[in-house]
Motif scaffolding. Structure first.
Motif, short mmCIF file in Angstrom:
data_model
loop_
_atom_site.label_atom_id
_atom_site.label_comp_id
_atom_site.label_asym_id
_atom_site.label_seq_id
_atom_site.Cartn_x
_atom_site.Cartn_y
_atom_site.Cartn_z
N GLU A 114 12.01 37.35 66.65
CA GLU A 114 10.90 36.17 67.15
C GLU A 114 10.93 34.89 66.21
OE1 GLU A 114 7.49 37.35 68.89
OE2 GLU A 114 8.16 39.73 68.97
N VAL A 116 12.59 32.32 65.90
CA VAL A 116 13.45 31.38 66.66
C VAL A 116 12.79 30.31 67.28
CG1 VAL A 116 15.56 32.57 66.78
CG2 VAL A 116 13.76 32.67 68.77
N GLY A 117 13.01 29.13 67.14
CA GLY A 117 12.31 27.88 67.85
C GLY A 117 11.07 27.77 67.18
N ASP A 118 10.01 27.19 67.80
CA ASP A 118 8.86 27.10 67.45
C ASP A 118 7.94 28.60 67.44
OD1 ASP A 118 9.16 24.53 67.26
OD2 ASP A 118 8.14 24.08 69.08
N PHE A 119 8.22 29.25 66.39
CA PHE A 119 7.94 30.87 66.38
C PHE A 119 6.46 30.78 65.71
CE2 PHE A 119 8.49 31.90 61.76
CZ PHE A 119 9.53 30.98 61.59
N GLN A 121 2.46 28.52 65.04
CA GLN A 121 1.98 27.15 65.37
C GLN A 121 0.66 26.78 64.06
OE1 GLN A 121 1.83 25.28 68.27
NE2 GLN A 121 3.70 27.09 68.94
#
Ligand SMILES: C[S@@+](CC[C@H](N)C(=O)[O-])C[C@H]1O[C@@H](n2cnc3c(N)ncnc32)[C@H](O)[C@@H]1O
Length: 329
Positions: A114, A116-119, A121
């Motif tokens: 999980e 990966v990317g904007d994991f 906020q």
């Protein structure tokens, strides 16, 4: 049989609620009222601020559980931990309002698949507000001592957050211009509004962009002072940091001073004794996958760069925080 662990565990549980109550109490203005007036009527305060009375009482009950306040009838009074908690209020805001999603989603964030990317906020506007107060209480006295004797006609602040540092510098140097760079739209929004309220829009420009790659932008021409606070740790590991320092040097040919203030990873004396903020900062950055350098590692990076450290200004809270006063070779 001792019931100390039972009580300790209850206190650990309660401190989570109390941390949320600290952030809430600051945001509704109740902490400031208590700090200045040393008492507050729950019913009157709730009515004046259009708050639910029982929820407001519950918030103060949470603060009572950790001796930040005490309640006598309808009155709230500061308790033994109030003044220290009041100083530390932005750290609660950073945690609860700025970063809670990261900690709440710990199980997901831990899973490699999980990450990966904007994991995760975070709330960049809330973090900007928290940092403004962290600066006011903890960094600014040391920052302004470091600024003694430094002149400025144009300043660039990297990771400018709320823009407060730039506003202060422009007030000190009434002829100066400023430019702030931040990657987060929320922070740029807070800074732009602060600049408008201060009547500084004609002297101050905000750019949304990645401070790791300071281009040769027209806004940077003539900058003689560069500042960067509470962000340098985002540019590690070591070789990345050295390259960033070199790019900064190249982007500002007229620079005379670079004040780089950051909180480093501590080397804890004990596994149970963390000062306020340190644990949240270090666990949070581990979850985000951001390598936090120690002060020693910062020294290594600076030693490999084309900046000379002429002085180190120590900030005592957060732990292991230093403002490096740098000059170009
Ligand atoms: C902890 S805050 C500090 C804000 C401000 N320097 C202060 O002292 O109040 C860090 C700031 O750096 C910004 N930031 C993080 N990575 C960045 C990047 N790569 N480029 C520009 N800004 C960045 C964040 O959006 C945030 O506003």
């Amino acid at each position: 049989m001792s019931n100390a662990p039972t009580r300790d565990v209850a206190r650990i549980y309660n401190s989570y609620i109390a941390s949320a109550a600290m952030a809430g109490a600051w945001e509704i203005g109740a902490l400031d009222t208590l700090a200045s007036e040393r008492r507050l009527s729950i019913t009157a305060y709730a009515q004046t601020h259009d708050l639910d009375v029982e929820s407001t009482r519950a918030l103060f009950t949470a603060l009572c559980s950790v001796q930040i306040t005490e309640i006598q009838g309808d009155e709230v009074l500061p308790s033994v931990n109030f003044d220290e908690a009041f100083r530390a209020k932005p750290f609660f805001h950073w945690l609860v309002r700025g970063s809670s999603d990261l900690f709440t989603r710990m199980p997901e964030v831990l899973r490699k698949g999980e990450r990966v990317g904007d994991f995760y906020q975070r709330d960049s506007a809330a973090i900007a507000v928290a940092c403004r107060d962290i600066n006011a209480t903890f960094f600014d006295p040391v920052f302004w001592a470091a600024m003694e004797g430094i002149e400025c006609t144009k300043v660039a602040d990297f990771g400018c957050g709320s823009g407060e540092r730039l506003l202060q510098i422009l007030r000190r140097f009434p002829e100066a211009q400023g430019v702030g760079v931040d990657i987060a739209a929320g922070a740029i929004g807070v800074a732009t509004e602060a600049s408008r309220l201060a009547g500084m829009t004609h002297r101050l420009t905000f750019l949304q962009g990645d401070a790791r790659y300071p281009d040769d932008r027209p806004e940077f021409r003539g900058v003689d002072l560069v500042t960067c606070f509470m962000m340098g740790h985002d540019f590690w590991p070591l070789e990345d940091c050295v390259q960033w320092l070199e790019r900064l040097r190249a982007a500002f040919p007229d620079v005379k001073k670079f004040l780089l203030g950051d909180t480093a990873r501590t080397v804890p004396a004990s596994a149970t004794d963390f000062p306020v903020f340190t644990l949240g900062f270090e666990v949070g950055h581990a979850l985000m996958g951001t390598y936090l350098p120690t002060l020693e590692e910062w020294e290594t990076a600076l030693g490999k760069s084309s900046w000379t450290c002429v002085q180190r200004h120590v900030v005592t809270t957060p732990a292991d925080t230093v403002i490096f006063e740098l000059e170009p070779w």
